[in-house]
Motif scaffolding. Structure first.
Motif, PDB file in Angstrom:
ATOM      1  N   VAL A 206     -13.268 -21.745  45.834  1.00 28.95           N
ATOM      2  CA  VAL A 206     -14.362 -20.935  45.284  1.00 28.95           C
ATOM      3  C   VAL A 206     -14.167 -20.892  43.779  1.00 28.95           C
ATOM      4  O   VAL A 206     -13.171 -20.371  43.291  1.00 28.95           O
ATOM      5  N   ARG A 207     -15.118 -21.452  43.058  1.00 32.80           N
ATOM      6  CA  ARG A 207     -14.976 -21.585  41.611  1.00 32.80           C
ATOM      7  C   ARG A 207     -16.122 -20.985  40.811  1.00 32.80           C
ATOM      8  O   ARG A 207     -16.039 -20.873  39.587  1.00 32.80           O
ATOM      9  N   ARG A 208     -17.231 -20.616  41.493  1.00 32.18           N
ATOM     10  CA  ARG A 208     -18.398 -20.159  40.761  1.00 32.18           C
ATOM     11  C   ARG A 208     -19.327 -19.387  41.692  1.00 32.18           C
ATOM     12  O   ARG A 208     -19.143 -19.404  42.901  1.00 32.18           O
ATOM     13  N   GLY A 209     -20.319 -18.738  41.103  1.00 31.09           N
ATOM     14  CA  GLY A 209     -21.374 -18.092  41.858  1.00 31.09           C
ATOM     15  C   GLY A 209     -22.724 -18.608  41.386  1.00 31.09           C
ATOM     16  O   GLY A 209     -22.829 -19.169  40.293  1.00 31.09           O
ATOM     17  N   LEU A 210     -23.743 -18.416  42.210  1.00 29.96           N
ATOM     18  CA  LEU A 210     -25.097 -18.832  41.845  1.00 29.96           C
ATOM     19  C   LEU A 210     -25.971 -17.589  41.775  1.00 29.96           C
ATOM     20  O   LEU A 210     -26.103 -16.863  42.765  1.00 29.96           O
ATOM     21  N   HIS A 211     -26.558 -17.350  40.604  1.00 32.83           N
ATOM     22  CA  HIS A 211     -27.361 -16.149  40.417  1.00 32.83           C
ATOM     23  C   HIS A 211     -28.645 -16.495  39.674  1.00 32.83           C
ATOM     24  O   HIS A 211     -28.693 -17.462  38.898  1.00 32.83           O
ATOM     25  N   ARG A 212     -29.682 -15.689  39.913  1.00 30.15           N
ATOM     26  CA  ARG A 212     -30.926 -15.836  39.170  1.00 30.15           C
ATOM     27  C   ARG A 212     -30.892 -14.903  37.970  1.00 30.15           C
ATOM     28  O   ARG A 212     -30.740 -13.688  38.114  1.00 30.15           O
ATOM     29  N   VAL A 213     -30.996 -15.478  36.784  1.00 26.16           N
ATOM     30  CA  VAL A 213     -30.970 -14.716  35.539  1.00 26.16           C
ATOM     31  C   VAL A 213     -32.367 -14.763  34.921  1.00 26.16           C
ATOM     32  O   VAL A 213     -32.931 -15.846  34.766  1.00 26.16           O
ATOM     33  N   PRO A 214     -32.955 -13.597  34.597  1.00 27.22           N
ATOM     34  CA  PRO A 214     -34.294 -13.580  33.998  1.00 27.22           C
ATOM     35  C   PRO A 214     -34.374 -14.481  32.776  1.00 27.22           C
ATOM     36  O   PRO A 214     -33.528 -14.424  31.881  1.00 27.22           O
ATOM     37  N   GLY A 215     -35.385 -15.315  32.748  1.00 27.82           N
ATOM     38  CA  GLY A 215     -35.579 -16.214  31.623  1.00 27.82           C
ATOM     39  C   GLY A 215     -34.819 -17.517  31.718  1.00 27.82           C
ATOM     40  O   GLY A 215     -35.057 -18.439  30.941  1.00 27.82           O
ATOM     41  N   GLU A 216     -33.877 -17.603  32.654  1.00 32.73           N
ATOM     42  CA  GLU A 216     -33.065 -18.816  32.787  1.00 32.73           C
ATOM     43  C   GLU A 216     -33.153 -19.447  34.168  1.00 32.73           C
ATOM     44  O   GLU A 216     -32.791 -20.611  34.347  1.00 32.73           O
ATOM     45  N   GLY A 217     -33.625 -18.694  35.157  1.00 25.86           N
ATOM     46  CA  GLY A 217     -33.681 -19.224  36.514  1.00 25.86           C
ATOM     47  C   GLY A 217     -32.342 -19.152  37.208  1.00 25.86           C
ATOM     48  O   GLY A 217     -31.493 -18.308  36.892  1.00 25.86           O
ATOM     49  N   LEU A 218     -32.105 -20.056  38.174  1.00 23.39           N
ATOM     50  CA  LEU A 218     -30.847 -20.085  38.915  1.00 23.39           C
ATOM     51  C   LEU A 218     -29.778 -20.765  38.059  1.00 23.39           C
ATOM     52  O   LEU A 218     -29.955 -21.902  37.616  1.00 23.39           O
ATOM     53  N   VAL A 219     -28.681 -20.068  37.849  1.00 20.34           N
ATOM     54  CA  VAL A 219     -27.608 -20.615  37.014  1.00 20.34           C
ATOM     55  C   VAL A 219     -26.260 -20.347  37.682  1.00 20.34           C
ATOM     56  O   VAL A 219     -26.093 -19.387  38.431  1.00 20.34           O
ATOM     57  N   PHE A 220     -25.311 -21.214  37.394  1.00 17.99           N
ATOM     58  CA  PHE A 220     -23.948 -21.005  37.851  1.00 17.99           C
ATOM     59  C   PHE A 220     -23.264 -20.011  36.914  1.00 17.99           C
ATOM     60  O   PHE A 220     -23.412 -20.097  35.694  1.00 17.99           O
ATOM     61  N   THR A 221     -22.522 -19.081  37.481  1.00 16.12           N
ATOM     62  CA  THR A 221     -21.807 -18.090  36.685  1.00 16.12           C
ATOM     63  C   THR A 221     -20.351 -18.039  37.116  1.00 16.12           C
ATOM     64  O   THR A 221     -19.980 -18.555  38.171  1.00 16.12           O
ATOM     65  N   GLU A 222     -19.531 -17.419  36.295  1.00 13.71           N
ATOM     66  CA  GLU A 222     -18.136 -17.226  36.640  1.00 13.71           C
ATOM     67  C   GLU A 222     -18.018 -16.307  37.852  1.00 13.71           C
ATOM     68  O   GLU A 222     -18.887 -15.457  38.080  1.00 13.71           O
ATOM     69  N   PRO A 223     -16.970 -16.459  38.654  1.00 16.22           N
ATOM     70  CA  PRO A 223     -16.787 -15.574  39.807  1.00 16.22           C
ATOM     71  C   PRO A 223     -16.724 -14.115  39.398  1.00 16.22           C
ATOM     72  O   PRO A 223     -16.515 -13.786  38.223  1.00 16.22           O
ATOM     73  N   LYS A 224     -16.902 -13.227  40.376  1.00 11.85           N
ATOM     74  CA  LYS A 224     -16.975 -11.789  40.119  1.00 11.85           C
ATOM     75  C   LYS A 224     -15.723 -11.291  39.405  1.00 11.85           C
ATOM     76  O   LYS A 224     -15.811 -10.515  38.453  1.00 11.85           O
ATOM     77  N   THR A 225     -14.540 -11.668  39.851  1.00 15.34           N
ATOM     78  CA  THR A 225     -13.281 -11.285  39.219  1.00 15.34           C
ATOM     79  C   THR A 225     -12.372 -12.507  39.189  1.00 15.34           C
ATOM     80  O   THR A 225     -12.683 -13.543  39.794  1.00 15.34           O
ATOM     81  N   HIS A 226     -11.239 -12.397  38.497  1.00 19.78           N
ATOM     82  CA  HIS A 226     -10.325 -13.544  38.439  1.00 19.78           C
ATOM     83  C   HIS A 226      -9.751 -13.862  39.814  1.00 19.78           C
ATOM     84  O   HIS A 226      -9.435 -15.005  40.113  1.00 19.78           O
ATOM     85  N   ARG A 227      -9.634 -12.844  40.684  1.00 19.20           N
ATOM     86  CA  ARG A 227      -9.139 -13.097  42.034  1.00 19.20           C
ATOM     87  C   ARG A 227     -10.194 -13.753  42.914  1.00 19.20           C
ATOM     88  O   ARG A 227      -9.868 -14.261  43.987  1.00 19.20           O
TER      89      ARG A 227
END
Length: 356
Positions: A206-227
Motif C-alpha cells: 500500500v503506497r498511495r490513496g485515490l481521492h477526488r480533489v475539487p478542481g483537480e479530479g481524481l488524484v493519487f495522494t500520500e497515505p493517511k499516515t506513515h504507518r
C-alpha cells in the motif's frame, strides 16, 4: 516603525487622553518594532482575510491537497458567513460559541463542528505567534462534544462467504476479496497498481490513496499516515484471484485498444480509468443485495477483516500493522466489541496451561 513592503516609511500614529498614556503607547510600539513584531500597517485585518491567507500560504504547504480543499470549504461555508467580517484583533470567544451553536442548529454534526474548531484553532495559533492577535480565543472555547463512534457492524464468517460467492463472475470480483480479506481503506484499494502486487512473494504493498480533489479530479495522494504505507502478506486464494483479475483486465485492454488509459490500476473502469468512490460504493450495495446479506458500510468491510483476524487469535499488534493504524491503542479501541471474547479465550488458555 521601519519600512513597508514597497520600501516607503512605515509611520504609526497613536492617541490618548493624556500625555502619559500616549508615551506608554509609543513605548509599546517601539518595543514591538525592536522585537521584530510589527504588524501590517493600514486597515485592520478581518477574520476572513486572515483565514484565506492562512489557508493559501501556510496550510497549503503543510497538508495534503484533499485536506486543503476541506479547509477551504469549511472557511467558505462555516466560518466566513458568521465571523468573516469581524476584525481579527477583536474576535472574542463568545463569537465562536455563537457560531458553533448556529452551525449545530443548521444541522451540522458535532463531529463536523469539532473539525471546524480544530482548524480555526490552528489558524489563530499562527495569528497569535505573529502578533496579529493578543491571544488565541479558540483555546477559551469548549467545542461540541463529539458523539461516541458507532460500534462497527462487521459481517460474520458465513456472511463473508456469501458475499464472496455472489462476487464470483462479476467484473472486478477480486475488489471485494481485497476488502474483506485485507481490510484496505477504499481509497487504498482503488489506488492499487499492478506494480504493488508481488505474485512471486505473495505480497501487496500500500503506497498511495485515490481521492477526488475539487478542481483537480481524481488524484493519487500520500497515505493517511506513515504507518499506512505497508506491505501485506496476501492469502494464496487471493493471489490466484488477482491473477484472474489481471487476465480479465488484459482481455478488456485488447478490446478497447488505443482508447485504453494506462493508469496501471488493479481495479479500473473498462477503459482503464480510475473507479470513482461513489460508483464503487454502489457496486458494493448491489453485491450485498445479490448475496442477500444485511447492508453495512463499505468501511465496515475493513472492520470485518480486523474482527475476523482478532477472533482467529491474531495478535492486535499484527492486526494494527495489517490495517495501517497509526497507534497501538487504536485497534483495541475500535474493536472493543470482540475484546471480551479474546480476554476470555486468554483466561481459558492460562487455565489449561497452569491447571490442566
Amino acid at each position: 516603525m521601519g519600512a513597508k513592503g514597497d520600501g516607503s516609511r512605515d509611520r504609526r500614529h497613536v492617541s490618548a487622553a493624556t500625555r502619559a498614556a500616549v508615551v506608554e503607547k509609543v513605548k509599546a510600539l517601539e518595543a514591538k518594532r525592536d522585537a521584530g513584531m510589527v504588524g501590517t500597517a493600514g486597515k485592520a485585518m478581518l477574520v476572513e482575510d486572515w483565514l484565506d491567507y492562512w489557508a493559501e500560504n501556510i496550510a497549503s504547504v503543510r497538508v495534503r491537497a484533499r485536506t486543503l480543499a476541506t479547509y477551504r470549504t469549511m472557511i467558505r461555508l462555516h466560518l466566513n458567513p458568521y465571523i468573516g467580517k469581524r476584525r481579527l484583533d477583536q474576535l472574542q470567544s463568545e463569537h465562536l460559541e455563537q457560531t458553533y451553536k448556529q452551525l449545530l442548529d443548521k444541522g451540522l454534526s458535532p463531529a463536523s463542528v469539532l473539525r471546524v474548531h480544530r482548524m480555526l484553532h490552528r489558524a489563530l495559533k499562527i495569528a497569535m505567534q505573529r502578533d496579529r492577535v493578543a491571544r488565541n480565543v479558540a483555546t477559551l472555547v469548549e467545542p461540541p462534544r463529539q458523539e461516541r463512534p458507532k460500534t462497527p457492524e462487521p459481517l460474520d464468517v458465513e456472511e463473508c462467504k456469501r458475499v464472496l460467492a455472489a462476487a464470483e463472475g462479476l467484473r472486478n470480483s477480486a475488489r471485494w476479496t481485497v476488502a474483506l480479506a485485507l481490510g484496505l481503506r477504499q481509497s487504498e484499494a482503488l489506488a492499487l497498481q499492478w506494480k504493488d502486487v508481488d505474485f512471486d512473494r505473495g505480497t501487496l504493498s500500500v503506497r498511495r490513496g485515490l481521492h477526488r480533489v475539487p478542481g483537480e479530479g481524481l488524484v493519487f495522494t500520500e497515505p493517511k499516515t506513515h504507518r499506512s504505507r505497508r506491505t501485506i502478506a496476501v492469502p494464496v486464494p487471493l493471489i490466484e484471484a488477482l491473477r484472474k483479475q489481471r487476465v480479465a483486465q488484459n482481455e478488456e485492454r485488447l478490446v478497447v485498444g488505443t482508447e485504453w488509459y494506462d493508469w496501471d490500476l488493479v481495479f479500473a473502469q473498462p477503459n482503464g480509468r480510475p473507479l470513482d468512490k461513489h460508483s464503487d460504493y454502489e457496486a458494493w450495495i448491489r453485491l450485498l443485495n445479490r448475496a442477500k446479506v444485511r447492508h453495512i458500510r463499505l468501511h465496515d468491510g475493513r472492520h470485518t477483516a480486523a474482527t475476523l483476524l482478532l477472533t482467529a487469535g491474531v495478535h492486535p499488534r499484527v492486526v494494527m500493522e495489517l490495517l495501517g493504524h497509526s497507534q497501538m491503542r487504536t485497534t483495541p479501541d475500535i474493536y472493543s466489541h470482540v475484546m471480551p471474547a479474546l480476554a476470555q479465550e486468554a483466561a481459558d488458555r492460562m487455565a489449561k496451561t497452569l491447571w490442566t
